[in-house]
Scaffold this motif. Structure first.
Motif, PDB file in Angstrom:
ATOM      1  N   THR A 258      31.742  29.831 -32.223  1.00 48.00           N
ATOM      2  CA  THR A 258      33.153  29.453 -32.432  1.00 48.00           C
ATOM      3  C   THR A 258      33.364  27.969 -32.594  1.00 48.00           C
ATOM      4  O   THR A 258      34.463  27.549 -33.005  1.00 48.00           O
ATOM      5  CB  THR A 258      34.002  29.929 -31.236  1.00 48.00           C
ATOM      6  OG1 THR A 258      33.530  29.286 -30.046  1.00 48.00           O
ATOM      7  CG2 THR A 258      33.915  31.435 -31.059  1.00 48.00           C
TER       8      THR A 258
ATOM      9  N   ASN B  21      38.080  27.968 -38.873  1.00 49.52           N
ATOM     10  CA  ASN B  21      37.263  28.803 -37.991  1.00 49.52           C
ATOM     11  C   ASN B  21      36.262  29.596 -38.809  1.00 49.52           C
ATOM     12  O   ASN B  21      36.553  30.025 -39.938  1.00 49.52           O
ATOM     13  CB  ASN B  21      38.145  29.752 -37.184  1.00 49.52           C
ATOM     14  CG  ASN B  21      38.967  29.018 -36.141  1.00 49.52           C
ATOM     15  OD1 ASN B  21      38.530  28.004 -35.613  1.00 49.52           O
ATOM     16  ND2 ASN B  21      40.162  29.516 -35.866  1.00 49.52           N
TER      17      ASN B  21
ATOM     18  N   ARG C  20      27.564  33.844 -38.580  1.00 54.45           N
ATOM     19  CA  ARG C  20      27.671  32.577 -37.835  1.00 54.45           C
ATOM     20  C   ARG C  20      26.327  32.102 -37.268  1.00 54.45           C
ATOM     21  O   ARG C  20      26.163  30.926 -36.975  1.00 54.45           O
ATOM     22  CB  ARG C  20      28.656  32.717 -36.676  1.00 54.45           C
ATOM     23  CG  ARG C  20      30.017  33.240 -37.113  1.00 54.45           C
ATOM     24  CD  ARG C  20      30.941  33.404 -35.934  1.00 54.45           C
ATOM     25  NE  ARG C  20      32.197  34.041 -36.314  1.00 54.45           N
ATOM     26  CZ  ARG C  20      33.230  34.211 -35.498  1.00 54.45           C
ATOM     27  NH1 ARG C  20      33.144  33.797 -34.241  1.00 54.45           N
ATOM     28  NH2 ARG C  20      34.321  34.796 -35.927  1.00 54.45           N
TER      29      ARG C  20
ATOM     30  N   THR D 290      35.469  22.737 -34.477  1.00 51.46           N
ATOM     31  CA  THR D 290      36.766  23.391 -34.333  1.00 51.46           C
ATOM     32  C   THR D 290      37.396  22.942 -33.028  1.00 51.46           C
ATOM     33  O   THR D 290      36.764  22.258 -32.211  1.00 51.46           O
ATOM     34  CB  THR D 290      36.603  24.910 -34.341  1.00 51.46           C
ATOM     35  OG1 THR D 290      35.847  25.289 -33.184  1.00 51.46           O
ATOM     36  CG2 THR D 290      35.890  25.402 -35.594  1.00 51.46           C
TER      37      THR D 290
ATOM     38  N   THR E  28      38.116  24.783 -30.520  1.00 54.40           N
ATOM     39  CA  THR E  28      37.329  25.391 -29.438  1.00 54.40           C
ATOM     40  C   THR E  28      36.029  24.639 -29.244  1.00 54.40           C
ATOM     41  O   THR E  28      35.591  24.372 -28.112  1.00 54.40           O
ATOM     42  CB  THR E  28      37.035  26.868 -29.760  1.00 54.40           C
ATOM     43  OG1 THR E  28      38.264  27.555 -29.970  1.00 54.40           O
ATOM     44  CG2 THR E  28      36.257  27.521 -28.640  1.00 54.40           C
TER      45      THR E  28
END
Length: 626
Positions: A530, A563, A568, A595, A597
């Motif tokens: 993330t 995002n 990923r 990001t 996060t």
């Protein structure tokens, strides 16, 4: 001279010399059929009596006064025609008086009683054989008494006898009990090479001169309880095959037990050593008990024994204990001067060893003031330290070993009391903590009592410049504080639990590194999942051209990170996440676009991971610092 007992004796007596002041007169036993005793009989009656004796005859001359010549005539009359040596049956010489020398060389007694006899000259019993009971109770030997090479095949009783000059028992053999209880040796007592096949009783005997039991052989129990040795006592090379009892004995001068051998227990309870003590080297296959003994002078103890008990002993001078094989208990002992307990690696000269492990194990220092105590190469894995005073001043030399922890746990040195405490807890007992000694009288203590003990031992090792060794006791102290529900608050216990979990109280580098690795891995995975954007945002330049021409102004901006979507966990994203994580450990920016996060993940990593790295570095330093 009037007899101290004014009553007539219980045997038919001579009565010679009766007076108004002494109506009894001579107390000598009459010789049958003549009325007087042997000393006062007419010559013709005496000759007739002696002529009627044969070898092996019974003789009864109680309270008779013997001159040297009269005794010689009696022994000649009892001479065996084959051996040419006197041989007596039952010989009764109670209360007899031997005015001159009493020479009993090479005489054989089937049974003899010299109770309360008085020997005013030298008493010679060389090579005598007493086949039955030999009684010398309350006898008085005013000059030298020789029992060299005498053989006592029955009981030998010298109770309350008084030896006014040297008493010689060299090479004597006592085949049954030898009783010297309450006897007084006013000069030297020589028992060198004597053999006691039965019990040897020297209870309450007083040795005013030198007492030599050098090379004496005690084949049964040897009892010296409450005896007093006013001059040198020598037991070098003596052999004790039964229990040796020296309870409440007083040694007022030097005492030596070098090369002595005790096949069973040797008990010196409440014994007083007033001068120099040279106890060893000697061997004891059983237990040496010095409980409540008092050492007023310097002590040198060299001992190979199974057990050494020194409970409540008092050491009023310097002492050095060199031991092998021994399990030692020093509970409540008092040290007024430096005392050293050392394990000897090599066997003592001229001393047999005890089978088994030669290591020396100390089981208790409870109640001891350790300010003057030095331990060298001693096994302390079963030692009870709770209740020891000035434990921080204890000196540990050489390789003093402590107990460990059950397998599959971190290695550290522990105290026996911690094993006992943990073994009382059902779950800990199943994990292998040793509670075997907890049933043998060790104190029932918990973390509150153990934390100060660990702290004191830690300081003792730190003062001795042994920082790595002290680290184990710091770990033990923190463990006890973490488990102490009475003296440690819940919040403090929580902090200690976290400190233990993350780095083993700053002593387990591997644990801190493991947590660091785990934190970095989690950071990498979170960033890959993330924290990193789908694509690196591209810069955009926006400009406005004036209508009439002129200068163009550009405004450069970057798009917000998007995002991630799709796959990923790729190699490219892993490399980027690892770069961010590694830089965060040392508080440096990675230069990566993240990001929202990911930004928070990086901030958390910058705080937590350097702390774990610092704990790992601290743990390494604590383990190698000198």
């Amino acid at each position: 001279m009037t007899h101290p007992n004014p009553d007539p004796p219980r045997w038919p007596h001579c009565g010679d010399g009766r007076t108004a002041a002494d109506p009894v007169g001579c107390r000598g036993r009459q010789i049958s059929p003549h009325a007087p005793c042997l000393a006062h009989a007419l010559d013709m009656d005496r000759d007739a009596y002696l002529a009627g004796l044969d070898a092996g005859a019974d003789v009864d001359h109680r309270a008779t006064a013997f001159s040297g010549d009269l005794l010689d005539r009696l022994l000649i009359a009892l001479r065996d025609p084959v051996t040419r040596h006197p041989r007596l049956g039952t010989a009764r010489f109670e209360e007899a008086i031997f005015e001159g020398g009493a020479r009993f060389r090479e005489v054989t007694f089937e049974r003899a009683s010299f109770r309360a006899a008085t020997f005013k000259g030298d008493a010679v019993f060389g090579a005598v054989v007493f086949k039955g009971r030999a009684g010398f109770e309350s006898a008085t030997f005013e000059r030298t008494s020789h029992f060299g090479a005498a053989t006592f095949e029955g009981h030998a009783e010298f109770g309350s006898a008084t030896f006014g000059n040297t008493a010689m028992f060299r090479m004597s053999t006592f085949k049954r009990e030898a009783g010297f209880g309450a006897a007084v040796f006013k000069a030297a007592a020589m028992f060198g090479t004597a053999t006691f096949e039965g019990d040897a009783n020297f209870v309450e005997v007083t040795f005013k001169g030198d007492a030599s039991f050098r090379a004496a052989d005690f084949r049964s129990e040897a009892g010296f309880g409450a005896a007093t040795f006013e001059r040198t006592a020598v037991f070098r090379v003596a052999t004790f095959k039964g229990d040796a009892n020296f309870v409440e004995v007083t040694f007022k001068a030097n005492v030596r037990f070098g090369a002595a051998d005790f096949a069973r227990d040797a008990t010196f309870v409440r014994t007083l050593f007033e001068r120099v003590v040279d106890l060893g080297p000697f061997r004891c296959a059983g237990q040496v008990d010095l409980s409540e003994a008092v050492f007023s002078g310097p002590v040198s103890l060299q001992l190979a024994a199974r057990h050494l008990v020194c409970r409540r002993t008092r050491w009023s001078s310097t002492a050095e204990l060199q031991l092998r094989y021994a399990t030692v208990d020093f509970a409540h002992a008092v040290f007024e001067y430096p005392l050293t307990i050392a394990a000897e690696a090599d066997p003592f000269p001229d001393t047999a060893d005890v089978p088994g492990d030669p290591a020396v194990r100390l089981t208790s220092l409870r109640g001891v003031d350790a300010a003057h105590l030095v331990l060298a190469d001693v096994d302390l894995s079963e030692c009870v330290f709770t209740g020891t005073v000035h434990l921080d001043q204890l000196r540990l030399e050489g390789n003093c070993s402590f107990g460990g922890v059950p397998p599959l746990r971190s290695r550290r040195r522990t105290l026996a009391e911690e094993h006992h405490w943990r073994a009382r807890r059902a779950r800990a007992a199943a994990r292998g903590w040793n509670g075997g000694a907890a049933e043998s009288g060790s104190p029932n203590v918990g973390p509150a009592q153990l934390a100060p003990v660990y702290r004191a031992l830690r300081k003792a090792l730190e003062d001795g410049k042994d920082e790595p060794g002290a680290a184990d006791f710091y770990y033990g102290e923190m463990e006890m504080r973490r488990h102490d529900r009475a003296g440690t608050s819940r919040g403090e216990r929580g902090l200690l639990h976290g400190y233990w979990l993350l780095s083993g109280y700053g002593l387990r580098a591997s644990r801190a590194l493991a947590w660091l690795g785990a934190a970095m891995l989690i950071t990498v995975l979170l960033l890959m999942g993330t924290g990193l954007p789908q694509d690196s945002p591209k810069q955009e330049a926006v400009g406005t051209v004036p209508a009439g021409g002129g200068r163009v102004t550009f405004e450069i901006d970057k798009a917000d990170p998007r995002n991630p979507t799709g796959d990923r966990f790729t190699t490219e994203r892993f490399e980027k996440a690892l770069n961010v994580t590694l830089n965060s450990v040392v508080f440096r920016s990675s230069g990566q676009d993240l990001t929202t996060t990911g930004t928070y993940i990086e901030m958390t990593s910058r705080v937590a991971e350097p702390v774990l790295l610092g704990l790992a570095v601290l743990a390494v330093r604590n383990r190698v610092k000198r």
